[in-house]
Design a protein around this motif. Structure first.
Motif, PDB file in Angstrom:
ATOM      1  N   HIS A 118       0.817  -1.215   0.000  1.00 63.42           N
ATOM      2  CA  HIS A 118       0.000   0.000   0.000  1.00 63.42           C
ATOM      3  C   HIS A 118       0.852   1.268   0.000  1.00 63.42           C
ATOM      4  O   HIS A 118       0.384   2.331  -0.430  1.00 63.42           O
ATOM      5  N   GLY A 119       2.090   1.156   0.495  1.00 67.48           N
ATOM      6  CA  GLY A 119       2.946   2.326   0.498  1.00 67.48           C
ATOM      7  C   GLY A 119       2.448   3.402   1.446  1.00 67.48           C
ATOM      8  O   GLY A 119       1.868   3.121   2.489  1.00 67.48           O
ATOM      9  N   GLY A 120       2.614   4.676   1.063  1.00 61.98           N
ATOM     10  CA  GLY A 120       2.311   5.793   1.945  1.00 61.98           C
ATOM     11  C   GLY A 120       0.875   5.834   2.423  1.00 61.98           C
ATOM     12  O   GLY A 120       0.602   6.164   3.584  1.00 61.98           O
ATOM     13  N   ILE A 121      -0.086   5.474   1.556  1.00 63.42           N
ATOM     14  CA  ILE A 121      -1.491   5.558   1.943  1.00 63.42           C
ATOM     15  C   ILE A 121      -1.811   4.594   3.082  1.00 63.42           C
ATOM     16  O   ILE A 121      -2.703   4.827   3.890  1.00 63.42           O
ATOM     17  N   GLY A 122      -1.047   3.507   3.164  1.00 55.81           N
ATOM     18  CA  GLY A 122      -1.294   2.530   4.217  1.00 55.81           C
ATOM     19  C   GLY A 122      -0.968   3.033   5.599  1.00 55.81           C
ATOM     20  O   GLY A 122      -1.406   2.453   6.605  1.00 55.81           O
ATOM     21  N   PHE A 123      -0.208   4.114   5.702  1.00 57.80           N
ATOM     22  CA  PHE A 123       0.176   4.685   6.988  1.00 57.80           C
ATOM     23  C   PHE A 123      -0.837   5.712   7.500  1.00 57.80           C
ATOM     24  O   PHE A 123      -0.693   6.218   8.607  1.00 57.80           O
ATOM     25  N   THR A 124      -1.818   6.040   6.688  1.00 62.94           N
ATOM     26  CA  THR A 124      -2.725   7.125   7.043  1.00 62.94           C
ATOM     27  C   THR A 124      -3.897   6.636   7.884  1.00 62.94           C
ATOM     28  O   THR A 124      -4.307   5.476   7.809  1.00 62.94           O
ATOM     29  N   TRP A 125      -4.447   7.538   8.675  1.00 65.92           N
ATOM     30  CA  TRP A 125      -5.621   7.240   9.483  1.00 65.92           C
ATOM     31  C   TRP A 125      -6.829   6.956   8.590  1.00 65.92           C
ATOM     32  O   TRP A 125      -7.696   6.152   8.944  1.00 65.92           O
ATOM     33  N   GLU A 126      -6.875   7.619   7.438  1.00 69.60           N
ATOM     34  CA  GLU A 126      -8.037   7.480   6.554  1.00 69.60           C
ATOM     35  C   GLU A 126      -8.155   6.090   5.954  1.00 69.60           C
ATOM     36  O   GLU A 126      -9.258   5.664   5.605  1.00 69.60           O
ATOM     37  N   HIS A 127      -7.048   5.378   5.830  1.00 73.74           N
ATOM     38  CA  HIS A 127      -7.094   4.021   5.272  1.00 73.74           C
ATOM     39  C   HIS A 127      -7.378   3.018   6.394  1.00 73.74           C
ATOM     40  O   HIS A 127      -6.932   3.186   7.524  1.00 73.74           O
ATOM     41  N   ASP A 128      -8.104   1.950   6.067  1.00 72.46           N
ATOM     42  CA  ASP A 128      -8.526   0.983   7.087  1.00 72.46           C
ATOM     43  C   ASP A 128      -7.429   0.000   7.491  1.00 72.46           C
ATOM     44  O   ASP A 128      -7.614  -0.763   8.442  1.00 72.46           O
ATOM     45  N   LEU A 129      -6.314   0.002   6.796  1.00 75.25           N
ATOM     46  CA  LEU A 129      -5.294  -1.006   7.068  1.00 75.25           C
ATOM     47  C   LEU A 129      -4.848  -0.996   8.528  1.00 75.25           C
ATOM     48  O   LEU A 129      -4.623  -2.048   9.131  1.00 75.25           O
ATOM     49  N   HIS A 130      -4.754   0.181   9.115  1.00 70.97           N
ATOM     50  CA  HIS A 130      -4.269   0.254  10.496  1.00 70.97           C
ATOM     51  C   HIS A 130      -5.230  -0.409  11.480  1.00 70.97           C
ATOM     52  O   HIS A 130      -4.809  -0.926  12.521  1.00 70.97           O
ATOM     53  N   LEU A 131      -6.526  -0.431  11.159  1.00 66.83           N
ATOM     54  CA  LEU A 131      -7.494  -1.094  12.037  1.00 66.83           C
ATOM     55  C   LEU A 131      -7.190  -2.586  12.140  1.00 66.83           C
ATOM     56  O   LEU A 131      -7.235  -3.175  13.229  1.00 66.83           O
ATOM     57  N   PHE A 132      -6.869  -3.189  11.002  1.00 70.27           N
ATOM     58  CA  PHE A 132      -6.566  -4.621  10.979  1.00 70.27           C
ATOM     59  C   PHE A 132      -5.209  -4.914  11.614  1.00 70.27           C
ATOM     60  O   PHE A 132      -5.042  -5.930  12.292  1.00 70.27           O
ATOM     61  N   MET A 133      -4.249  -4.028  11.393  1.00 73.30           N
ATOM     62  CA  MET A 133      -2.931  -4.230  11.988  1.00 73.30           C
ATOM     63  C   MET A 133      -3.011  -4.213  13.510  1.00 73.30           C
ATOM     64  O   MET A 133      -2.406  -5.033  14.201  1.00 73.30           O
ATOM     65  N   LYS A 134      -3.783  -3.271  14.050  1.00 74.75           N
ATOM     66  CA  LYS A 134      -3.883  -3.133  15.506  1.00 74.75           C
ATOM     67  C   LYS A 134      -4.621  -4.318  16.126  1.00 74.75           C
ATOM     68  O   LYS A 134      -4.204  -4.845  17.160  1.00 74.75           O
ATOM     69  N   ARG A 135      -5.702  -4.766  15.494  1.00 73.32           N
ATOM     70  CA  ARG A 135      -6.413  -5.939  16.011  1.00 73.32           C
ATOM     71  C   ARG A 135      -5.511  -7.163  15.926  1.00 73.32           C
ATOM     72  O   ARG A 135      -5.487  -7.996  16.839  1.00 73.32           O
ATOM     73  N   SER A 136      -4.782  -7.280  14.825  1.00 76.91           N
ATOM     74  CA  SER A 136      -3.882  -8.411  14.658  1.00 76.91           C
ATOM     75  C   SER A 136      -2.814  -8.431  15.742  1.00 76.91           C
ATOM     76  O   SER A 136      -2.505  -9.479  16.317  1.00 76.91           O
ATOM     77  N   GLN A 137      -2.236  -7.277  16.032  1.00 75.19           N
ATOM     78  CA  GLN A 137      -1.194  -7.217  17.048  1.00 75.19           C
ATOM     79  C   GLN A 137      -1.733  -7.594  18.424  1.00 75.19           C
ATOM     80  O   GLN A 137      -1.038  -8.224  19.222  1.00 75.19           O
ATOM     81  N   LEU A 138      -2.981  -7.242  18.696  1.00 72.39           N
ATOM     82  CA  LEU A 138      -3.598  -7.638  19.964  1.00 72.39           C
ATOM     83  C   LEU A 138      -3.817  -9.144  20.004  1.00 72.39           C
ATOM     84  O   LEU A 138      -3.468  -9.814  20.986  1.00 72.39           O
ATOM     85  N   ASP A 139      -4.382  -9.700  18.928  1.00 81.81           N
ATOM     86  CA  ASP A 139      -4.647 -11.140  18.900  1.00 81.81           C
ATOM     87  C   ASP A 139      -3.363 -11.964  18.925  1.00 81.81           C
ATOM     88  O   ASP A 139      -3.340 -13.089  19.421  1.00 81.81           O
ATOM     89  N   GLN A 140      -2.289 -11.409  18.372  1.00 81.82           N
ATOM     90  CA  GLN A 140      -1.018 -12.142  18.364  1.00 81.82           C
ATOM     91  C   GLN A 140      -0.507 -12.423  19.773  1.00 81.82           C
ATOM     92  O   GLN A 140       0.113 -13.464  20.016  1.00 81.82           O
ATOM     93  N   VAL A 141      -0.752 -11.510  20.696  1.00 82.12           N
ATOM     94  CA  VAL A 141      -0.227 -11.684  22.060  1.00 82.12           C
ATOM     95  C   VAL A 141      -1.277 -12.178  23.043  1.00 82.12           C
ATOM     96  O   VAL A 141      -0.948 -12.559  24.169  1.00 82.12           O
ATOM     97  N   ALA A 142      -2.551 -12.175  22.648  1.00 74.88           N
ATOM     98  CA  ALA A 142      -3.614 -12.626  23.545  1.00 74.88           C
ATOM     99  C   ALA A 142      -3.521 -14.132  23.784  1.00 74.88           C
ATOM    100  O   ALA A 142      -3.310 -14.905  22.857  1.00 74.88           O
ATOM    101  N   PHE A 143      -3.661 -14.528  25.043  1.00 72.81           N
ATOM    102  CA  PHE A 143      -3.662 -15.949  25.429  1.00 72.81           C
ATOM    103  C   PHE A 143      -2.386 -16.663  25.007  1.00 72.81           C
ATOM    104  O   PHE A 143      -2.407 -17.813  24.584  1.00 72.81           O
ATOM    105  N   GLY A 144      -1.278 -15.953  25.119  1.00 70.07           N
ATOM    106  CA  GLY A 144       0.018 -16.530  24.805  1.00 70.07           C
ATOM    107  C   GLY A 144       0.466 -16.193  23.399  1.00 70.07           C
ATOM    108  O   GLY A 144      -0.263 -16.451  22.440  1.00 70.07           O
ATOM    109  N   ASP A 145       1.654 -15.598  23.276  1.00 69.78           N
ATOM    110  CA  ASP A 145       2.166 -15.272  21.947  1.00 69.78           C
ATOM    111  C   ASP A 145       2.788 -16.501  21.302  1.00 69.78           C
ATOM    112  O   ASP A 145       2.740 -17.617  21.854  1.00 69.78           O
ATOM    113  N   ALA A 146       3.379 -16.319  20.136  1.00 68.21           N
ATOM    114  CA  ALA A 146       3.943 -17.459  19.403  1.00 68.21           C
ATOM    115  C   ALA A 146       5.038 -18.150  20.200  1.00 68.21           C
ATOM    116  O   ALA A 146       5.128 -19.382  20.210  1.00 68.21           O
ATOM    117  N   ALA A 147       5.876 -17.373  20.877  1.00 72.51           N
ATOM    118  CA  ALA A 147       6.962 -17.972  21.664  1.00 72.51           C
ATOM    119  C   ALA A 147       6.404 -18.837  22.797  1.00 72.51           C
ATOM    120  O   ALA A 147       6.896 -19.942  23.053  1.00 72.51           O
TER     121      ALA A 147
END
Length: 349
Positions: free
Chosen positions: A299-328
Protein backbone atom coordinates in the motif's frame (compact mmCIF):
# COMPACT_ATOMS: atom_id res chain seq x y z
CA UNK A 1 -8.78 -35.03 5.97
CA UNK A 2 -11.38 -32.75 4.33
CA UNK A 3 -10.93 -29.14 5.44
CA UNK A 4 -13.72 -27.57 3.40
CA UNK A 5 -16.69 -26.12 5.25
CA UNK A 6 -19.98 -27.97 4.88
CA UNK A 7 -22.93 -26.37 3.10
CA UNK A 8 -24.50 -25.45 6.45
CA UNK A 9 -21.26 -23.91 7.67
CA UNK A 10 -20.91 -21.91 4.46
CA UNK A 11 -24.48 -20.67 4.93
CA UNK A 12 -23.60 -19.61 8.48
CA UNK A 13 -20.50 -17.83 7.20
CA UNK A 14 -22.48 -15.97 4.56
CA UNK A 15 -25.17 -14.96 7.03
CA UNK A 16 -22.55 -13.73 9.49
CA UNK A 17 -20.80 -11.75 6.76
CA UNK A 18 -24.07 -10.15 5.69
CA UNK A 19 -24.86 -9.12 9.26
CA UNK A 20 -21.39 -7.72 9.87
CA UNK A 21 -21.31 -5.94 6.51
CA UNK A 22 -24.26 -3.95 7.82
CA UNK A 23 -23.43 -3.55 11.51
CA UNK A 24 -19.60 -3.48 11.36
CA UNK A 25 -18.85 -1.63 8.15
CA UNK A 26 -15.81 0.61 8.06
CA UNK A 27 -18.04 3.63 8.66
CA UNK A 28 -19.68 2.09 11.71
CA UNK A 29 -16.40 0.84 13.18
CA UNK A 30 -14.91 4.30 12.83
CA UNK A 31 -18.00 5.84 14.41
CA UNK A 32 -17.56 3.46 17.33
CA UNK A 33 -13.93 4.51 17.72
CA UNK A 34 -14.98 8.15 17.77
CA UNK A 35 -17.62 7.46 20.42
CA UNK A 36 -15.14 6.04 22.91
CA UNK A 37 -17.69 3.38 23.95
CA UNK A 38 -16.42 0.11 25.41
CA UNK A 39 -18.70 -1.99 23.19
CA UNK A 40 -20.91 -1.49 20.15
CA UNK A 41 -24.20 -2.30 21.83
CA UNK A 42 -26.20 -2.23 18.60
CA UNK A 43 -23.95 -4.84 17.01
CA UNK A 44 -23.88 -6.85 20.23
CA UNK A 45 -27.68 -6.95 20.34
CA UNK A 46 -27.83 -8.07 16.71
CA UNK A 47 -25.41 -10.91 17.42
CA UNK A 48 -27.36 -11.95 20.51
CA UNK A 49 -30.60 -11.92 18.50
CA UNK A 50 -29.00 -14.26 15.94
CA UNK A 51 -28.00 -16.68 18.70
CA UNK A 52 -24.26 -16.33 18.19
CA UNK A 53 -23.47 -16.63 21.89
CA UNK A 54 -25.04 -20.08 21.94
CA UNK A 55 -23.43 -21.36 18.74
CA UNK A 56 -21.51 -24.11 20.58
CA UNK A 57 -24.14 -24.70 23.27
CA UNK A 58 -26.55 -27.69 23.02
CA UNK A 59 -30.13 -26.88 22.02
CA UNK A 60 -31.42 -28.31 25.30
CA UNK A 61 -29.47 -25.53 27.06
CA UNK A 62 -30.81 -22.75 24.87
CA UNK A 63 -28.06 -22.76 22.24
CA UNK A 64 -27.87 -23.47 18.52
CA UNK A 65 -26.46 -26.95 19.06
CA UNK A 66 -23.54 -26.52 16.67
CA UNK A 67 -19.89 -26.53 17.76
CA UNK A 68 -16.49 -24.86 17.82
CA UNK A 69 -15.94 -25.11 14.08
CA UNK A 70 -19.04 -22.95 13.65
CA UNK A 71 -17.90 -20.67 16.49
CA UNK A 72 -14.60 -20.24 14.66
CA UNK A 73 -16.49 -19.34 11.48
CA UNK A 74 -18.19 -16.51 13.37
CA UNK A 75 -14.92 -15.38 14.94
CA UNK A 76 -13.22 -15.37 11.55
CA UNK A 77 -15.90 -13.03 10.25
CA UNK A 78 -15.59 -10.86 13.37
CA UNK A 79 -11.86 -10.57 12.65
CA UNK A 80 -12.56 -9.82 9.01
CA UNK A 81 -14.65 -6.83 10.08
CA UNK A 82 -12.66 -5.81 13.20
CA UNK A 83 -16.00 -6.03 14.96
CA UNK A 84 -15.92 -3.83 18.11
CA UNK A 85 -17.48 -6.42 20.42
CA UNK A 86 -15.90 -8.90 22.89
CA UNK A 87 -17.23 -12.00 21.11
CA UNK A 88 -14.11 -14.11 21.66
CA UNK A 89 -14.08 -13.78 25.43
CA UNK A 90 -17.84 -14.20 25.68
CA UNK A 91 -17.79 -17.55 23.82
CA UNK A 92 -14.90 -18.96 25.83
CA UNK A 93 -16.50 -17.80 29.10
CA UNK A 94 -19.76 -19.53 28.20
CA UNK A 95 -17.92 -22.79 27.59
CA UNK A 96 -16.09 -22.53 30.93
CA UNK A 97 -19.31 -21.77 32.82
CA UNK A 98 -21.56 -24.20 30.93
CA UNK A 99 -22.37 -26.24 34.05
CA UNK A 100 -22.96 -23.26 36.37
CA UNK A 101 -25.94 -21.03 37.15
CA UNK A 102 -24.34 -18.32 35.02
CA UNK A 103 -24.79 -20.25 31.78
CA UNK A 104 -28.44 -19.48 30.83
CA UNK A 105 -28.12 -15.71 31.20
CA UNK A 106 -24.80 -15.68 29.32
CA UNK A 107 -26.20 -17.70 26.41
CA UNK A 108 -29.29 -15.47 26.20
CA UNK A 109 -27.14 -12.35 26.22
CA UNK A 110 -28.78 -11.04 29.39
CA UNK A 111 -25.30 -10.99 30.91
CA UNK A 112 -21.80 -11.00 29.43
CA UNK A 113 -18.70 -12.93 30.36
CA UNK A 114 -15.02 -12.28 29.71
CA UNK A 115 -11.84 -14.33 30.09
CA UNK A 116 -8.89 -13.27 32.22
CA UNK A 117 -5.89 -15.47 31.44
CA UNK A 118 -2.89 -15.60 33.72
CA UNK A 119 0.23 -17.58 32.75
CA UNK A 120 1.44 -16.79 36.26
CA UNK A 121 0.31 -18.74 39.36
CA UNK A 122 -2.77 -17.51 41.19
CA UNK A 123 -3.47 -17.72 44.91
CA UNK A 124 -6.70 -19.38 46.01
CA UNK A 125 -7.63 -19.88 49.65
CA UNK A 126 -10.98 -21.60 49.10
CA UNK A 127 -13.14 -18.47 48.89
CA UNK A 128 -10.93 -15.65 47.64
CA UNK A 129 -8.64 -15.24 44.65
CA UNK A 130 -5.50 -13.18 44.16
CA UNK A 131 -4.22 -12.87 40.61
CA UNK A 132 -2.87 -10.42 38.04
CA UNK A 133 -4.03 -11.68 34.65
CA UNK A 134 -2.95 -10.30 31.30
CA UNK A 135 -5.05 -7.34 30.04
CA UNK A 136 -8.65 -8.46 29.59
CA UNK A 137 -10.84 -7.61 26.60
CA UNK A 138 -14.47 -6.90 27.47
CA UNK A 139 -14.06 -6.72 31.26
CA UNK A 140 -15.45 -3.18 31.37
CA UNK A 141 -18.86 -4.41 30.17
CA UNK A 142 -18.79 -7.95 31.60
CA UNK A 143 -20.82 -9.31 34.50
CA UNK A 144 -18.55 -12.25 35.23
CA UNK A 145 -14.88 -12.89 34.63
CA UNK A 146 -13.58 -16.38 34.02
CA UNK A 147 -10.07 -16.38 35.47
CA UNK A 148 -7.89 -19.05 33.88
CA UNK A 149 -4.68 -19.89 35.72
CA UNK A 150 -2.09 -22.61 35.15
CA UNK A 151 -3.95 -25.11 37.33
CA UNK A 152 -7.54 -23.99 37.62
CA UNK A 153 -10.51 -21.89 36.50
CA UNK A 154 -12.48 -19.49 38.69
CA UNK A 155 -15.54 -17.28 38.27
CA UNK A 156 -15.48 -13.74 39.67
CA UNK A 157 -18.71 -11.74 39.84
CA UNK A 158 -17.69 -8.35 38.47
CA UNK A 159 -20.96 -6.76 39.55
CA UNK A 160 -19.86 -7.48 43.12
CA UNK A 161 -16.09 -7.07 42.70
CA UNK A 162 -16.44 -4.04 40.44
CA UNK A 163 -15.85 -3.70 36.71
CA UNK A 164 -12.41 -2.35 35.85
CA UNK A 165 -12.13 0.81 33.74
CA UNK A 166 -11.07 0.77 30.12
CA UNK A 167 -7.36 1.46 29.76
CA UNK A 168 -5.77 3.32 26.83
CA UNK A 169 -4.67 0.85 24.18
CA UNK A 170 -3.57 0.86 20.57
CA UNK A 171 -6.57 -1.15 19.33
CA UNK A 172 -9.67 0.92 20.00
CA UNK A 173 -11.98 -1.78 18.66
CA UNK A 174 -11.38 -3.91 21.79
CA UNK A 175 -11.78 -2.33 25.22
CA UNK A 176 -8.90 -3.59 27.37
CA UNK A 177 -8.77 -3.47 31.16
CA UNK A 178 -6.36 -4.53 33.89
CA UNK A 179 -8.24 -6.90 36.16
CA UNK A 180 -6.19 -6.90 39.36
CA UNK A 181 -7.70 -9.33 41.86
CA UNK A 182 -6.67 -8.95 45.49
CA UNK A 183 -8.50 -11.49 47.62
CA UNK A 184 -11.56 -11.16 45.40
CA UNK A 185 -14.55 -13.42 46.19
CA UNK A 186 -14.48 -16.22 43.62
CA UNK A 187 -15.86 -19.67 42.90
CA UNK A 188 -13.67 -22.43 41.54
CA UNK A 189 -15.33 -23.93 38.46
CA UNK A 190 -12.58 -26.22 37.21
CA UNK A 191 -9.14 -27.69 37.71
CA UNK A 192 -6.12 -28.23 35.44
CA UNK A 193 -8.12 -30.07 32.77
CA UNK A 194 -10.64 -27.24 32.48
CA UNK A 195 -7.83 -24.68 32.47
CA UNK A 196 -6.23 -26.51 29.55
CA UNK A 197 -9.49 -26.57 27.63
CA UNK A 198 -10.10 -22.87 28.22
CA UNK A 199 -6.64 -21.98 26.96
CA UNK A 200 -7.05 -24.26 23.93
CA UNK A 201 -10.37 -22.65 23.05
CA UNK A 202 -9.03 -19.14 23.49
CA UNK A 203 -5.96 -19.90 21.37
CA UNK A 204 -8.07 -21.30 18.53
CA UNK A 205 -10.55 -18.43 18.82
CA UNK A 206 -7.75 -15.87 18.54
CA UNK A 207 -6.34 -17.81 15.59
CA UNK A 208 -9.71 -17.59 13.82
CA UNK A 209 -9.82 -13.83 14.36
CA UNK A 210 -6.26 -13.52 13.06
CA UNK A 211 -7.25 -15.51 9.98
CA UNK A 212 -10.23 -13.27 9.28
CA UNK A 213 -8.21 -10.08 9.54
CA UNK A 214 -5.33 -11.43 7.45
CA UNK A 215 -7.68 -12.70 4.73
CA UNK A 216 -9.32 -9.28 4.49
CA UNK A 217 -5.95 -7.51 4.28
CA UNK A 218 -4.92 -9.90 1.51
CA UNK A 219 -8.06 -8.97 -0.43
CA UNK A 220 -7.49 -5.24 0.13
CA UNK A 221 -3.86 -5.51 -0.93
CA UNK A 222 -4.57 -7.52 -4.08
CA UNK A 223 -7.25 -5.03 -5.12
CA UNK A 224 -4.94 -2.08 -4.47
CA UNK A 225 -2.19 -3.72 -6.52
CA UNK A 226 -4.64 -3.93 -9.44
CA UNK A 227 -5.91 -0.36 -9.06
CA UNK A 228 -2.72 1.56 -8.28
CA UNK A 229 -0.99 2.61 -11.47
CA UNK A 230 2.67 3.60 -11.55
CA UNK A 231 4.92 4.08 -14.58
CA UNK A 232 1.87 3.55 -16.74
CA UNK A 233 0.86 0.12 -15.41
CA UNK A 234 -0.71 -1.45 -12.31
CA UNK A 235 1.85 -2.05 -9.58
CA UNK A 236 0.58 -5.62 -9.37
CA UNK A 237 2.40 -6.29 -12.64
CA UNK A 238 5.77 -5.67 -10.96
CA UNK A 239 7.57 -8.81 -9.87
CA UNK A 240 8.39 -7.54 -6.37
CA UNK A 241 4.71 -6.82 -5.69
CA UNK A 242 3.66 -10.17 -7.16
CA UNK A 243 6.04 -11.95 -4.79
CA UNK A 244 4.66 -10.07 -1.80
CA UNK A 245 1.09 -10.96 -2.69
CA UNK A 246 1.99 -14.59 -3.39
CA UNK A 247 3.65 -14.88 0.02
CA UNK A 248 0.51 -13.42 1.60
CA UNK A 249 -1.63 -16.07 -0.09
CA UNK A 250 0.61 -18.87 1.22
CA UNK A 251 0.46 -17.45 4.74
CA UNK A 252 -3.32 -16.97 4.75
CA UNK A 253 -4.01 -20.45 3.39
CA UNK A 254 -1.67 -21.91 5.99
CA UNK A 255 -3.56 -19.97 8.67
CA UNK A 256 -6.84 -21.32 7.37
CA UNK A 257 -5.62 -24.92 7.56
CA UNK A 258 -4.27 -24.76 11.12
CA UNK A 259 -7.12 -22.63 12.49
CA UNK A 260 -9.82 -24.91 11.10
CA UNK A 261 -7.94 -28.02 12.16
CA UNK A 262 -7.59 -26.64 15.68
CA UNK A 263 -11.33 -25.93 15.81
CA UNK A 264 -12.13 -29.41 14.52
CA UNK A 265 -9.81 -31.05 17.07
CA UNK A 266 -11.56 -29.23 19.92
CA UNK A 267 -15.02 -30.00 18.59
CA UNK A 268 -14.12 -33.68 18.20
CA UNK A 269 -12.37 -33.93 21.60
CA UNK A 270 -9.33 -35.17 19.73
CA UNK A 271 -6.44 -36.26 22.02
CA UNK A 272 -4.15 -33.89 20.13
CA UNK A 273 -6.39 -30.87 20.60
CA UNK A 274 -3.91 -28.96 22.78
CA UNK A 275 -1.11 -29.50 20.27
CA UNK A 276 -3.42 -28.40 17.45
CA UNK A 277 -4.45 -25.28 19.38
CA UNK A 278 -0.87 -24.25 20.12
CA UNK A 279 0.17 -24.98 16.52
CA UNK A 280 -2.66 -22.77 15.28
CA UNK A 281 -1.79 -19.90 17.60
CA UNK A 282 1.91 -20.12 16.76
CA UNK A 283 1.47 -20.18 12.98
CA UNK A 284 -1.38 -17.66 12.85
CA UNK A 285 0.46 -15.17 15.07
CA UNK A 286 3.63 -15.28 12.98
CA UNK A 287 1.85 -15.44 9.62
CA UNK A 288 -0.50 -12.56 10.45
CA UNK A 289 2.50 -10.41 11.31
CA UNK A 290 3.99 -11.13 7.88
CA UNK A 291 0.71 -10.52 6.07
CA UNK A 292 0.22 -7.16 7.77
CA UNK A 293 3.79 -6.11 6.97
CA UNK A 294 3.41 -7.07 3.31
CA UNK A 295 0.04 -5.34 3.08
CA UNK A 296 1.58 -2.16 4.43
CA UNK A 297 4.53 -2.44 2.06
CA UNK A 298 2.33 -2.82 -1.04
CA UNK A 299 0.00 0.00 0.00
CA UNK A 300 2.95 2.33 0.50
CA UNK A 301 2.31 5.79 1.94
CA UNK A 302 -1.49 5.56 1.94
CA UNK A 303 -1.29 2.53 4.22
CA UNK A 304 0.18 4.69 6.99
CA UNK A 305 -2.73 7.13 7.04
CA UNK A 306 -5.62 7.24 9.48
CA UNK A 307 -8.04 7.48 6.55
CA UNK A 308 -7.09 4.02 5.27
CA UNK A 309 -8.53 0.98 7.09
CA UNK A 310 -5.29 -1.01 7.07
CA UNK A 311 -4.27 0.25 10.50
CA UNK A 312 -7.49 -1.09 12.04
CA UNK A 313 -6.57 -4.62 10.98
CA UNK A 314 -2.93 -4.23 11.99
CA UNK A 315 -3.88 -3.13 15.51
CA UNK A 316 -6.41 -5.94 16.01
CA UNK A 317 -3.88 -8.41 14.66
CA UNK A 318 -1.19 -7.22 17.05
CA UNK A 319 -3.60 -7.64 19.96
CA UNK A 320 -4.65 -11.14 18.90
CA UNK A 321 -1.02 -12.14 18.36
CA UNK A 322 -0.23 -11.68 22.06
CA UNK A 323 -3.61 -12.63 23.54
CA UNK A 324 -3.66 -15.95 25.43
CA UNK A 325 0.02 -16.53 24.80
CA UNK A 326 2.17 -15.27 21.95
CA UNK A 327 3.94 -17.46 19.40
CA UNK A 328 6.96 -17.97 21.66
CA UNK A 329 4.73 -19.12 24.54
CA UNK A 330 2.89 -21.61 22.36
CA UNK A 331 6.09 -22.95 20.80
CA UNK A 332 7.33 -23.74 24.28
CA UNK A 333 3.96 -25.26 25.21
CA UNK A 334 3.93 -27.34 22.03
CA UNK A 335 7.45 -28.56 22.72
CA UNK A 336 6.36 -29.75 26.15
CA UNK A 337 3.33 -31.55 24.72
CA UNK A 338 5.37 -33.30 22.04
CA UNK A 339 8.15 -34.18 24.47
CA UNK A 340 5.60 -35.97 26.64
CA UNK A 341 4.53 -38.03 23.61
CA UNK A 342 8.12 -38.94 22.78
CA UNK A 343 8.77 -40.04 26.36
CA UNK A 344 5.62 -42.17 26.22
CA UNK A 345 6.78 -43.76 22.97
CA UNK A 346 3.92 -42.21 20.96
CA UNK A 347 4.04 -40.74 17.48
CA UNK A 348 4.31 -36.99 17.14
CA UNK A 349 3.23 -36.91 13.50
Amino acid sequence: MEFELSDDQVALQEAARDLLDGYASSTRVRAHLASGAARDDVLWSAMVEQGWLGVAVPERDGGLGLGWVEASVLLEEAGRHVAPVPLLGALVAIDALRSTAWAPSLVSGERQGCVAWSPRPVVWDGTELTATPDPVAGAATADVAVVVGPDGVWAVDLVVAGRPPVEPSMDGTQALSWLTLDRAPAVRVGGPEEATRALDLAAVAASAELLGGAARVLEMTAQYAKDRVQFGQPIGSFQAVKHRCADMVVDVEGMRSVAWYGAWALAADDPGASAAASTAKTWCSDAAKRVMASGLQVHGGIGFTWEHDLHLFMKRSQLDQVAFGDAAYHRERLAGLLRARVVAGESVI
